[in-house]
Design a protein around this motif. Structure first.
Motif, PDB file in Angstrom:
ATOM      1  N   GLY A  53       0.806  -1.203   0.000  1.00  9.23           N
ATOM      2  CA  GLY A  53       0.000   0.000   0.000  1.00  9.23           C
ATOM      3  C   GLY A  53       0.843   1.258   0.000  1.00  9.23           C
ATOM      4  O   GLY A  53       2.067   1.230   0.028  1.00  9.23           O
ATOM      5  N   GLY A  54       0.155   2.394  -0.026  1.00  7.65           N
ATOM      6  CA  GLY A  54       0.819   3.675   0.076  1.00  7.65           C
ATOM      7  C   GLY A  54       1.682   4.016  -1.114  1.00  7.65           C
ATOM      8  O   GLY A  54       1.619   3.383  -2.172  1.00  7.65           O
ATOM      9  N   THR A 150       0.614   9.102   0.534  1.00  7.00           N
ATOM     10  CA  THR A 150      -0.649   8.919   1.249  1.00  7.00           C
ATOM     11  C   THR A 150      -0.453   8.945   2.760  1.00  7.00           C
ATOM     12  O   THR A 150      -1.368   9.272   3.499  1.00  7.00           O
ATOM     13  N   THR A 154      -2.909  10.520   5.663  1.00  6.47           N
ATOM     14  CA  THR A 154      -3.509   9.748   6.756  1.00  6.47           C
ATOM     15  C   THR A 154      -3.108  10.309   8.123  1.00  6.47           C
ATOM     16  O   THR A 154      -3.930  10.352   9.039  1.00  6.47           O
ATOM     17  N   THR A 168      -7.576   4.505   7.520  1.00  8.02           N
ATOM     18  CA  THR A 168      -7.578   5.302   6.296  1.00  8.02           C
ATOM     19  C   THR A 168      -6.636   4.691   5.271  1.00  8.02           C
ATOM     20  O   THR A 168      -6.951   4.632   4.070  1.00  8.02           O
ATOM     21  N   GLN A 169      -5.481   4.216   5.749  1.00  5.18           N
ATOM     22  CA  GLN A 169      -4.512   3.613   4.837  1.00  5.18           C
ATOM     23  C   GLN A 169      -5.063   2.344   4.202  1.00  5.18           C
ATOM     24  O   GLN A 169      -4.806   2.060   3.029  1.00  5.18           O
ATOM     25  N   ILE A 172      -7.212   3.355   1.248  1.00 11.04           N
ATOM     26  CA  ILE A 172      -6.390   3.791   0.121  1.00 11.04           C
ATOM     27  C   ILE A 172      -5.708   2.591  -0.539  1.00 11.04           C
ATOM     28  O   ILE A 172      -5.655   2.479  -1.772  1.00 11.04           O
ATOM     29  N   ASP A 173      -5.212   1.683   0.285  1.00  5.17           N
ATOM     30  CA  ASP A 173      -4.513   0.504  -0.235  1.00  5.17           C
ATOM     31  C   ASP A 173      -5.439  -0.370  -1.069  1.00  5.17           C
ATOM     32  O   ASP A 173      -5.018  -0.986  -2.059  1.00  5.17           O
ATOM     33  N   VAL A 175      -7.805   0.568  -3.005  1.00  6.50           N
ATOM     34  CA  VAL A 175      -7.892   1.164  -4.345  1.00  6.50           C
ATOM     35  C   VAL A 175      -6.636   0.838  -5.151  1.00  6.50           C
ATOM     36  O   VAL A 175      -6.713   0.472  -6.335  1.00  6.50           O
ATOM     37  N   ILE A 176      -5.462   0.945  -4.516  1.00  8.07           N
ATOM     38  CA  ILE A 176      -4.195   0.650  -5.197  1.00  8.07           C
ATOM     39  C   ILE A 176      -4.177  -0.801  -5.676  1.00  8.07           C
ATOM     40  O   ILE A 176      -3.766  -1.104  -6.807  1.00  8.07           O
ATOM     41  N   SER A 200      -0.511  -1.975   7.227  1.00  8.56           N
ATOM     42  CA  SER A 200      -1.511  -1.124   7.861  1.00  8.56           C
ATOM     43  C   SER A 200      -1.821  -1.565   9.283  1.00  8.56           C
ATOM     44  O   SER A 200      -2.131  -0.731  10.141  1.00  8.56           O
TER      45      SER A 200
END
Length: 215
Positions: A53-54, A150, A154, A168-169, A172-173, A175-176, A200
């Motif tokens: 992520g991120g 990101t 966050t 929050t992460q 976002i992750d 979506v990635i 996360s």
């Protein structure tokens, strides 16, 4: 997390604990350890063809489609987020994060000359790489810095609105990883999901009010 007054008081049970801000040495050492953790995590993930992520995950994902190194992409993707950090998190946080990101970029370019990972199972890479990245992000956050991207958003949401940075992460992750399905093999995306969860989870479990006393 952020540097504040010269000392503060934190209630712990029935006792009042006087807490001093981190010294310059504390910050330098803590940020250096965080940088090393992030770099080791990214190298493990890269060796197995995974992402996470991120901004680290975005950089890995783009590196599989472009002839640019992960380190360079990591820095380029971070640039607009540093502007956000300067506006909403302050110059001190942004400078620390910028220094950390430059160091990560340089180490990602130099480290393969001193460390060659011949084989790593995707499960080991996912759990180890994700945990390393999460520990690195946590160490940086504890010393008033971020890895950029990101992570800055966050941390700002948690600081401003009390929204847990880890949760929050995760959003976002997700979506990635959905985007990654169009580039990376589905089984590798599955392992990558495990790495994102590991990363996360570290932040979600340990970076929250009351968990840590210090600035």
């Amino acid at each position: 997390m952020m540097q504040g007054a010269l000392s503060s008081q934190a209630a712990q049970g029935n006792h009042v604990v006087t807490v001093k801000p981190h010294s310059l040495f504390d910050d330098v050492y803590g940020i250096a350890v965080g940088i090393l953790f992030v770099v080791m995590g990214v190298l493990l993930l890269q060796a197995a063809g995974l992402i996470t992520g991120g901004v680290a995950g975005i950089s890995l994902l783009v590196s599989y489609t472009m002839d640019l190194s992960v380190g360079v992409l990591f820095m380029l993707i971070n640039l607009p987020f540093f502007l956000f950090g300067y506006l909403f998190m302050g110059a001190r946080f942004t400078v620390k994060s910028l220094i950390g990101s430059v160091a990560i970029m340089l180490l990602l370019k130099l480290m393969p000359g001193g460390l060659v990972i011949g084989h790593v199972h995707p499960m080991v890479a996912a759990l180890g790489g994700g945990t390393f990245c999460g520990m690195g992000i946590l160490a940086l956050a504890r010393h008033g810095a971020g890895v950029g991207g990101t992570g800055i958003v966050t941390l700002w949401l948690q600081k401003k609105y009390g929204i847990n940075a880890g949760r929050t992460q995760v959003a976002i992750d997700a979506v990635i990883l959905l985007v990654a399905l169009s580039i990376v093999q589905p089984d590798l995306v599955g392992w990558s999901s495990l790495s994102a969860i590991a990363m996360s989870s570290m932040v979600m479990a340990w970076h929250r009010p009351g968990r840590y006393f210090g600035n």
